[in-house]
Write an enzyme that holds these catalytic residues in place. Structure first.
Site, PDB file in Angstrom:
ATOM      1  N   LYS A   4       7.792   7.991  25.443  1.00 20.15           N
ATOM      2  CA  LYS A   4       7.224   8.745  24.323  1.00 20.15           C
ATOM      3  C   LYS A   4       6.586  10.049  24.818  1.00 20.15           C
ATOM      4  O   LYS A   4       6.768  11.115  24.220  1.00 20.15           O
ATOM      5  CB  LYS A   4       6.192   7.887  23.600  1.00 20.15           C
ATOM      6  CG  LYS A   4       5.684   8.483  22.300  1.00 20.15           C
ATOM      7  CD  LYS A   4       6.652   8.334  21.154  1.00 20.15           C
ATOM      8  CE  LYS A   4       6.712   6.903  20.656  1.00 20.15           C
ATOM      9  NZ  LYS A   4       7.444   6.810  19.362  1.00 20.15           N
ATOM     10  N   SER A  26       4.055   1.685  16.210  1.00 16.45           N
ATOM     11  CA  SER A  26       3.299   0.580  15.625  1.00 16.45           C
ATOM     12  C   SER A  26       2.004   0.311  16.370  1.00 16.45           C
ATOM     13  O   SER A  26       1.054  -0.213  15.801  1.00 16.45           O
ATOM     14  CB  SER A  26       4.143  -0.706  15.645  1.00 16.45           C
ATOM     15  OG  SER A  26       5.381  -0.512  15.030  1.00 16.45           O
ATOM     16  N   ASN A  97      -1.287  -4.210  11.601  1.00 13.24           N
ATOM     17  CA  ASN A  97      -0.944  -5.052  12.747  1.00 13.24           C
ATOM     18  C   ASN A  97      -2.178  -5.543  13.491  1.00 13.24           C
ATOM     19  O   ASN A  97      -2.162  -6.625  14.085  1.00 13.24           O
ATOM     20  CB  ASN A  97      -0.009  -4.305  13.705  1.00 13.24           C
ATOM     21  CG  ASN A  97       1.413  -4.244  13.180  1.00 13.24           C
ATOM     22  OD1 ASN A  97       1.794  -5.016  12.300  1.00 13.24           O
ATOM     23  ND2 ASN A  97       2.205  -3.324  13.695  1.00 13.24           N
ATOM     24  N   TYR A 245       1.313  -3.517   0.252  1.00 14.22           N
ATOM     25  CA  TYR A 245       2.567  -2.772   0.331  1.00 14.22           C
ATOM     26  C   TYR A 245       3.309  -2.953   1.653  1.00 14.22           C
ATOM     27  O   TYR A 245       4.509  -2.686   1.726  1.00 14.22           O
ATOM     28  CB  TYR A 245       2.308  -1.278   0.092  1.00 14.22           C
ATOM     29  CG  TYR A 245       2.075  -0.940  -1.360  1.00 14.22           C
ATOM     30  CD1 TYR A 245       3.145  -0.774  -2.238  1.00 14.22           C
ATOM     31  CD2 TYR A 245       0.784  -0.799  -1.865  1.00 14.22           C
ATOM     32  CE1 TYR A 245       2.939  -0.473  -3.570  1.00 14.22           C
ATOM     33  CE2 TYR A 245       0.560  -0.495  -3.199  1.00 14.22           C
ATOM     34  CZ  TYR A 245       1.643  -0.342  -4.052  1.00 14.22           C
ATOM     35  OH  TYR A 245       1.438  -0.052  -5.371  1.00 14.22           O
TER      36      TYR A 245
END
Length: 289
Positions: A4, A26, A97, A245
């Protein structure tokens, strides 16, 4: 993270000044990614939920140096692509998470203490969730995050993965599956759990449905309260939006933080203390906002 950083360093040298550099991560630390660029004010997280063409939630992760106009632009973009956006701070797992982690930890502990995957999942489905933690593991893949060494078995999940019980895609995970992916309790999984109970010397007791709720759902509320206390979410209703959601929390229960309020903060705090958890200050005092 190394990959990344390499990509964002290259993008920083290519993209025009003022271009927003967004990462769909995430868990990775947005501030660490931003630090490898010369424009940390233009770096932001955009955590889409899988499958992205179906799930409406978008966690927009604001870094320590993310500029206000960058945040506003990304929030506006979310509306244009018909997503429901919630701003999160930089914390491991962000909002959704991070709250999921204590649920899974406690579900795994309950297996060793006497519960079964079927009982734990049944309690969650009865609550209104689309599936329980072990059904979710089978759907996502038991091998997700597995170290891939079949000789290194440190827990029940490792044992399943080492035997090729990777979930629905293999017709075997925490459950056995037929050709239409209908689950049935697995005798082999029961054996593996029994082996680990003996190996770890975990004391056994009759696990009630109430205990499952207290240890897997109340702990999520507690983590949500901690996230709010740390300023990683702006308001309790944002936490609720994330779970409705992004994870299928039953709408009629209003999200985990609203549900805790309707249950009674005192009841939730007492349930957590009964099992030895440290209760978040705002949850204990009923000052969640």
């Amino acid at each position: 993270m190394d990959v990344k950083k390499e990509i964002f360093t290259r993008l920083d040298g290519i993209a025009k000044p003022g271009a927003i550099l967004a990462s769909n991560t995430s868990y990775l630390n947005i501030d660490e990614i931003a630090a490898c660029t010369g424009r940390p004010q233009d770096v932001v997280g955009m955590h889409f939920f899988s499958p992205a063409n179906v799930m409406k939630l978008l966690e927009v992760v604001r870094g320590a140096k993310t500029a206000p106009d960058v945040l506003a632009t990304v929030m506006d973009l979310a509306k244009k692509i018909k997503k429901v956006a919630v701003v999160a701070g930089v914390t491991y797992g962000f909002i959704g998470n991070r709250m999921l982690m204590p649920r899974q930890v406690e579900a795994n502990k309950l297996l060793l203490e006497g519960a079964t995957p079927e009982q734990i999942d049944r309690v969650h489905v009865a609550f209104g969730m689309p599936m329980g933690p072990f059904q979710m593991a089978d759907l996502a893949g038991v091998d997700i995050g597995w170290h891939r060494d079949p000789n290194r078995i440190e827990n029940v999940r490792d044992a399943l993965a080492a035997e090729g019980r990777w979930g629905q895609k293999k017709q075997a995970g925490f459950y056995d599956y037929d050709a239409k992916r209908n689950p049935t309790p697995s005798p082999r999984v029961a054996e593996i759990i029994a082996e680990w109970r003996e190996k770890t010397g975990t004391p056994q007791h009759d696990v009630t449905d109430e205990e499952i709720v207290e240890r897997t759902l109340y702990t999520m509320v507690n983590e949500g309260a901690l996230i709010l206390e740390e300023g990683m979410a702006q308001r309790a209703s944002d936490v609720d939006v994330v779970w409705i959601y992004g994870y299928g929390w039953p709408v009629y229960r209003g999200g985990p933080m609203f549900w805790a309020k309707s249950e009674g903060y005192d009841k939730v705090a007492a349930g957590l203390e009964k099992h030895g958890f440290t209760v978040a200050k705002t949850l204990k005092s009923g000052a969640i906002k």
